[in-house]
Scaffold this motif. Sequence first.
Motif, PDB file in Angstrom:
ATOM      1  N   SER A 119      76.829  60.778   0.364  1.00  0.00           N
ATOM      2  CA  SER A 119      77.870  61.380   1.196  1.00  0.00           C
ATOM      3  C   SER A 119      79.182  61.618   0.460  1.00  0.00           C
ATOM      4  O   SER A 119      80.036  62.366   0.936  1.00  0.00           O
ATOM      5  CB  SER A 119      78.144  60.489   2.409  1.00  0.00           C
ATOM      6  OG  SER A 119      78.730  59.259   1.998  1.00  0.00           O
ATOM      7  N   GLY A 120      79.359  60.944  -0.685  1.00  0.00           N
ATOM      8  CA  GLY A 120      80.626  61.044  -1.400  1.00  0.00           C
ATOM      9  C   GLY A 120      81.702  60.148  -0.831  1.00  0.00           C
ATOM     10  O   GLY A 120      82.831  60.138  -1.322  1.00  0.00           O
ATOM     11  N   ARG A 121      81.375  59.378   0.198  1.00  0.00           N
ATOM     12  CA  ARG A 121      82.317  58.424   0.776  1.00  0.00           C
ATOM     13  C   ARG A 121      81.595  57.097   0.925  1.00  0.00           C
ATOM     14  O   ARG A 121      80.611  56.988   1.655  1.00  0.00           O
ATOM     15  CB  ARG A 121      82.832  58.899   2.133  1.00  0.00           C
ATOM     16  CG  ARG A 121      83.811  57.917   2.767  1.00  0.00           C
ATOM     17  CD  ARG A 121      84.348  58.418   4.091  1.00  0.00           C
ATOM     18  NE  ARG A 121      85.317  57.477   4.634  1.00  0.00           N
ATOM     19  CZ  ARG A 121      85.933  57.623   5.805  1.00  0.00           C
ATOM     20  NH1 ARG A 121      85.667  58.691   6.552  1.00  0.00           N
ATOM     21  NH2 ARG A 121      86.799  56.728   6.237  1.00  0.00           N
ATOM     22  N   ALA A 122      82.107  56.070   0.254  1.00  0.00           N
ATOM     23  CA  ALA A 122      81.413  54.788   0.216  1.00  0.00           C
ATOM     24  C   ALA A 122      81.578  54.041   1.540  1.00  0.00           C
ATOM     25  O   ALA A 122      82.703  53.796   1.980  1.00  0.00           O
ATOM     26  CB  ALA A 122      81.952  53.937  -0.933  1.00  0.00           C
ATOM     27  N   PRO A 123      80.470  53.665   2.169  1.00  0.00           N
ATOM     28  CA  PRO A 123      80.568  52.859   3.379  1.00  0.00           C
ATOM     29  C   PRO A 123      80.745  51.384   3.044  1.00  0.00           C
ATOM     30  O   PRO A 123      80.531  50.953   1.902  1.00  0.00           O
ATOM     31  CB  PRO A 123      79.213  53.098   4.060  1.00  0.00           C
ATOM     32  CG  PRO A 123      78.274  53.289   2.903  1.00  0.00           C
ATOM     33  CD  PRO A 123      79.082  53.997   1.833  1.00  0.00           C
ATOM     34  N   LEU A 124      81.121  50.626   4.033  1.00  0.00           N
ATOM     35  CA  LEU A 124      81.251  49.173   3.873  1.00  0.00           C
ATOM     36  C   LEU A 124      80.397  48.501   4.930  1.00  0.00           C
ATOM     37  O   LEU A 124      80.421  48.893   6.104  1.00  0.00           O
ATOM     38  CB  LEU A 124      82.711  48.738   4.013  1.00  0.00           C
ATOM     39  CG  LEU A 124      83.007  47.250   3.738  1.00  0.00           C
ATOM     40  CD1 LEU A 124      84.351  47.100   3.030  1.00  0.00           C
ATOM     41  CD2 LEU A 124      83.017  46.436   5.028  1.00  0.00           C
ATOM     42  N   GLY A 125      79.613  47.520   4.521  1.00  0.00           N
ATOM     43  CA  GLY A 125      78.795  46.763   5.449  1.00  0.00           C
ATOM     44  C   GLY A 125      79.415  45.398   5.709  1.00  0.00           C
ATOM     45  O   GLY A 125      79.869  44.730   4.770  1.00  0.00           O
ATOM     46  N   LEU A 126      79.437  44.980   6.971  1.00  0.00           N
ATOM     47  CA  LEU A 126      79.983  43.676   7.349  1.00  0.00           C
ATOM     48  C   LEU A 126      79.013  42.993   8.299  1.00  0.00           C
ATOM     49  O   LEU A 126      78.683  43.530   9.357  1.00  0.00           O
ATOM     50  CB  LEU A 126      81.343  43.843   8.025  1.00  0.00           C
ATOM     51  CG  LEU A 126      82.039  42.548   8.479  1.00  0.00           C
ATOM     52  CD1 LEU A 126      82.504  41.740   7.267  1.00  0.00           C
ATOM     53  CD2 LEU A 126      83.209  42.847   9.404  1.00  0.00           C
ATOM     54  N   ILE A 127      78.554  41.800   7.909  1.00  0.00           N
ATOM     55  CA  ILE A 127      77.725  41.009   8.809  1.00  0.00           C
ATOM     56  C   ILE A 127      78.588  39.907   9.415  1.00  0.00           C
ATOM     57  O   ILE A 127      79.444  39.328   8.744  1.00  0.00           O
ATOM     58  CB  ILE A 127      76.493  40.415   8.095  1.00  0.00           C
ATOM     59  CG1 ILE A 127      76.893  39.583   6.870  1.00  0.00           C
ATOM     60  CG2 ILE A 127      75.521  41.517   7.696  1.00  0.00           C
ATOM     61  CD1 ILE A 127      75.731  38.829   6.222  1.00  0.00           C
ATOM     62  N   LEU A 128      78.375  39.648  10.695  1.00  0.00           N
ATOM     63  CA  LEU A 128      79.081  38.595  11.414  1.00  0.00           C
ATOM     64  C   LEU A 128      78.111  37.451  11.659  1.00  0.00           C
ATOM     65  O   LEU A 128      77.034  37.658  12.230  1.00  0.00           O
ATOM     66  CB  LEU A 128      79.625  39.126  12.741  1.00  0.00           C
ATOM     67  CG  LEU A 128      80.473  40.402  12.674  1.00  0.00           C
ATOM     68  CD1 LEU A 128      80.945  40.798  14.077  1.00  0.00           C
ATOM     69  CD2 LEU A 128      81.664  40.210  11.749  1.00  0.00           C
TER      70      LEU A 128
END
Length: 205
Positions: free
Chosen positions: A133-142
């Motif tokens: 996508s050209g935009r880095a996502p961020l993953g967050l686990i709770l």
Amino acid sequence: MATHLLKRAPSRPADALTPLPEVALTLARLHEACGPARYSFALWLAHQAKGPLFWIAPDWGAAPLNPAGMAPFLNPGSVTFVSPRRPEEVLWTMEEVLRAGTVPLVVADLPGPPALTPVRRLHLAAETGAKASGRAPLGLILTPGDGGAQGIESRWHMAPDHRGDTDAWSLTRLRARSARPQRWQLTGLPHAPKLTSRDSDAEIA
């Protein structure tokens, strides 16, 4: 014989979601938030990410977030809630959303820390999404309690620490690949956050 000196270019700092200079979460990686106020931490990151949010939680888990509690941080209409029925589908769904790279932040509310192999898959999915996508996502686990997932990029613990009429939280960086553990008092969420060091209060394990 000529000697050639190879100079290695200095590495560029990784892009990060940075609600404050001391709170930097590297993009295209998986992070963990734990503690009683972990939902507030996730919403604070969503406020900073400024985009649509995917919130994944099993349908047998905690009640969905209250729109009134979300409103100070973001428009509740920008959140897509996904409620898988089987435990394994929670991380599978997160992996697919990260791999698509279409949203800046993906949150998964888990009943406990995942194993190392799923964590590695989520890292790879986020990296793939960034390239696609050209935009880095961020993953967050709770995760409940003090967390403890192996292989995550960073782990943050957040708990209420309200003082009179002042909303405040205790925020602790328990683990990070590029920073030492540290504790602060956090105030002013979400629009004027401020950190005050609390390292002198107690040793961080």
